[in-house]
Each structure stands twice: as C-alpha cells, then as structure tokens.
Design an enzyme around this catalytic site. Structure first.
Site, PDB file in Angstrom:
ATOM      1  N   ARG A 251       0.859  -1.182   0.000  1.00  0.00           N
ATOM      2  CA  ARG A 251       0.000   0.000   0.000  1.00  0.00           C
ATOM      3  C   ARG A 251       0.897   1.235   0.000  1.00  0.00           C
ATOM      4  O   ARG A 251       1.868   1.313   0.767  1.00  0.00           O
ATOM      5  CB  ARG A 251      -0.910   0.026   1.231  1.00  0.00           C
ATOM      6  CG  ARG A 251      -2.068  -0.958   1.184  1.00  0.00           C
ATOM      7  CD  ARG A 251      -3.102  -0.617   0.103  1.00  0.00           C
ATOM      8  NE  ARG A 251      -4.247  -1.519   0.111  1.00  0.00           N
ATOM      9  CZ  ARG A 251      -4.347  -2.629  -0.611  1.00  0.00           C
ATOM     10  NH1 ARG A 251      -3.367  -2.995  -1.427  1.00  0.00           N
ATOM     11  NH2 ARG A 251      -5.439  -3.370  -0.555  1.00  0.00           N
ATOM     12  N   GLU A 280      -4.281   7.184  -5.559  1.00  0.00           N
ATOM     13  CA  GLU A 280      -4.475   6.367  -6.766  1.00  0.00           C
ATOM     14  C   GLU A 280      -5.767   6.776  -7.452  1.00  0.00           C
ATOM     15  O   GLU A 280      -6.777   6.958  -6.762  1.00  0.00           O
ATOM     16  CB  GLU A 280      -4.506   4.884  -6.404  1.00  0.00           C
ATOM     17  CG  GLU A 280      -3.173   4.422  -5.842  1.00  0.00           C
ATOM     18  CD  GLU A 280      -3.142   2.940  -5.462  1.00  0.00           C
ATOM     19  OE1 GLU A 280      -4.106   2.208  -5.778  1.00  0.00           O
ATOM     20  OE2 GLU A 280      -2.151   2.522  -4.843  1.00  0.00           O
ATOM     21  N   HIS A 299      -1.255  -0.365  -9.823  1.00  0.00           N
ATOM     22  CA  HIS A 299      -1.864  -1.260  -8.820  1.00  0.00           C
ATOM     23  C   HIS A 299      -2.399  -2.536  -9.497  1.00  0.00           C
ATOM     24  O   HIS A 299      -3.611  -2.813  -9.462  1.00  0.00           O
ATOM     25  CB  HIS A 299      -2.973  -0.547  -8.040  1.00  0.00           C
ATOM     26  CG  HIS A 299      -3.203  -1.170  -6.686  1.00  0.00           C
ATOM     27  ND1 HIS A 299      -3.576  -0.456  -5.574  1.00  0.00           N
ATOM     28  CD2 HIS A 299      -3.113  -2.463  -6.263  1.00  0.00           C
ATOM     29  CE1 HIS A 299      -3.704  -1.267  -4.541  1.00  0.00           C
ATOM     30  NE2 HIS A 299      -3.426  -2.504  -4.934  1.00  0.00           N
TER      31      HIS A 299
HETATM   32  C1  DGY Z   1      -5.396  -6.415  -2.670  1.00  0.00           C
HETATM   33  O1  DGY Z   1      -6.128  -7.358  -2.974  1.00  0.00           O
HETATM   34  O2  DGY Z   1      -5.444  -5.887  -1.561  1.00  0.00           O
HETATM   35  C2  DGY Z   1      -4.422  -5.931  -3.696  1.00  0.00           C
HETATM   36  O3  DGY Z   1      -3.858  -4.736  -3.361  1.00  0.00           O
HETATM   37  C3  DGY Z   1      -5.050  -5.824  -5.057  1.00  0.00           C
HETATM   38  O4  DGY Z   1      -5.257  -7.053  -5.566  1.00  0.00           O
END
Ligand code: DGY
Length: 344
Positions: A251, A280, A299
C-alpha cells in the site's frame, strides 16, 4: 442498469446485492442466480454519495479496494448484512464499525499470493536492470549508432549475492522471499511474527532497523494499518544502504512518498518499483512520474486473468455465506452478533 445488472420484477425471496463493478470470470453470473444483483454500470467507480444511493436497499455489498466503506455508508444502508471485498487488503473498510454493527467483512487472501509476488519480482528486476528506462530509450530513438553497444549504457545491479529485505512475512512476503532465494539472494526479514519460510535458507530475522540497514533491495509486504502508515519515513529510508532499490506492491501510504522522492533524487535510493501510491490513480503532477529511476505500474499486483477470476469466486463465496448466515470462508473481522436475517 441493463442485462444481468438488474432484474425486474424483483423476486422478494432473494437477497438484494449491489456490486460496485462487473468482475472477470463467471462468479457474478453465479451470484445473479442466487440474488437480486445490481451492478454499478459505469466504468469509473461510484463516488461515496453514489455508492450510498445505489446500495441503500442492499443486504449484500460486493466492493473493490477503491470503494470507501465507512460509518456513513453503513448508516445509509441499514439492511446491509455482509460486505465482501474483492481484495486481500481491507484498509478501505471501517472494520471496527462493521464489527460494531455485526456485519462480517469478507476478503480474498491466498488466491493472489503468487501473482502479487511475481509482480513484486518483476518490479525488482525491472528497477535493478533499468528495463523501463531501456524501453523508453529505444522507443525514443535514443539508441543511436554511437551507442550500438555502449559498455556503460544503462548499467544496473545484480540480484545474485545481494540481500533482499522483506518487510512482512505473510503469504506474499514469504513467496517473494522464496523467489529471492532462488535468484541467489540473501533474505533479511522483519515481521511481527516469525514463521517457517520454506525455500529460504537461513533467513536473517531482525528488527526493522537491522533489516533496513541490511537491505540492498527492499520489498514491502505489510498491511496498511495505523501502525504501518508512514512507517518508511525519511529517517527509516535513510537507514537503507546507499544505492538501495525499493519495491512496494503493498500500500502506498506505508511509504512517505515525498521522502522517497527526495531519496531517489539524491541517489540514496538508486531506483524504485512502485505498484501502489499515496493517491491512486497517481496524479500526473506527482514528481514520481518525471523520475527516470522509477518503474511505475497501476496497482496491478493481482492482475492476472486466473487470479482475478479466483478473487471474484472467493468474494462471491464470502458474500453468499454472509447472506445465508454461514461463517465466511475468509472473514477480516470477528463478528459475534450478526444482525437478524430479514430474508424470508
Ligand atoms: C489487494 O487485494 O489488496 C491488492 O492490493 C489488489 O489485488
């Protein structure tokens, strides 16, 4: 909303479900057979007010990590009995509030582990061997005859023999560590709990500070929680050896982005591979966009066809379990007082 997105007339025997996006694979078709499914029809995600409005009558909510599920949304959707996110991370959901209201929150761990580890490794290789820079150079016509084979062109760094620091030894961190060992890297690990790391000979467990000081390469695999927000600030980034390479597929807000930019500009951090960002989509004005030594992806850690279909399946299983008052296969919170079933 048309097609399977909305069914009329409504069948009152089936629970109402709102999904914030159509998903790859057949999972939503299956959900549509067992619920009154409505799907947000736009390609962009709904804004908070649009989501509250669209989900107002829903008993089940299928959401993505870009949908904020907070107290205001719960308040606006009084019939909600289960939230199921098509993601492993649940930092977009107010878990405490969901728990307080007795609403289980499903998520999708496990199915995206290897796919996300592959992207982390792709970014590690791309950043260390300057793959994106090379691509830009060729496309821009800057691979000129005088540089036909330039001994100094785009010199990068070898993984073999170097130390990769892994922050967070959950499933994805462990999968990245295993790949690093297969590439002949030493693996240093910082994690809340120690665990077996199959395929990783003699991992160097240490404190955060020790791990950062050892990490010629660093890959982040932590959840975003209050304790990890801004964890990699200027001081901690400064603990990395000069010339380190950083990869983040977890993240964005775990890293202080302004401090990272300064470290990349000064060369203290030689390069970065980033799939996640503080904001984002990453705004074009972000200084990261103009830095040559950064590889950027939007992402896409879990973005393989097979994995996205598995995530959709699991999210639907979680949702159906919640609607049928069964334990969710993967529940991110502990709910003791599920609200009464209003479904006949
Ligand atoms: C999640 O699933 O948390 C990822 O960041 C995206 O697939």
């Amino acid at each position: 909303m048309g097609g399977p997105h909305a069914r009329t007339p409504r069948n009152p025997a089936r629970p109402r479900v709102f999904a914030t996006r159509w998903l790859p694979g057949p999972a939503l078709e299956r959900l549509a057979e067992r619920s009154e499914l409505r799907v947000w029809p736009e390609p962009r995600p709904p804004g908070p007010a649009e989501l509250a409005d669209a989900a107002r009558e829903a008993e089940g909510l299928l959401c993505l990590l870009c949908d904020r599920v907070d107290a205001a949304l719960f308040e606006a959707c009084p019939r909600l009995r289960v939230v199921s996110s098509v993601s492993v991370g649940v930092d977009h959901i107010d878990l405490e509030e969901a728990t307080r209201r007795g609403i289980p929150v499903g998520h999708t761990p496990g199915v995206l582990t290897e796919t996300t580890a592959e992207l982390a490794f792709a970014l590690l290789l791309a950043a260390s061997r300057r793959v994106a820079e090379g691509d830009r150079l060729v496309r821009a016509g800057r691979w000129t005859p005088d540089r036909a084979w330039d001994p100094e062109l785009l010199l990068g760094r070898d993984l073999l023999g170097a130390t990769l620091g892994v922050l967070g030894a959950g499933a994805i961190g462990a999968a990245v560590a295993r790949r690093a060992a297969a590439f002949g890297m030493r693996v240093a690990v910082w994690s809340r709990t120690r665990r077996e790391l199959p395929g990783v000979p003699e991992p160097l467990w240490g404190s955060l500070e020790e791990t950062l000081r050892r990490s010629e390469f660093l890959s982040i695999h932590l959840p975003l929680v209050p304790e990890t927000r801004g964890l990699l600030d200027a001081a901690r980034l400064g603990m990395l050896p000069r010339g380190a390479i950083l990869v983040n597929t977890a993240r964005g807000p775990i890293v202080d982005e302004a401090a990272l930019v300064r470290a990349l500009e000064s060369g203290h951090i030689a390069a970065a591979g980033l799939d996640v960002f503080g904001t984002e989509p990453l705004p074009l004005e972000s200084p990261l966009v103009r830095l040559e030594n950064v590889v950027l992806t939007p992402h896409i850690g879990s973005a393989s066809l097979a994995t996205r279909a598995r995530m959709a399946e699991l999210a639907v299983e979680n949702l159906l379990a919640g609607l049928e008052r069964r334990p969710l296969p993967h529940c991110a919170n502990t709910v003791s007082n599920s609200r009464p079933n209003t479904i006949p």
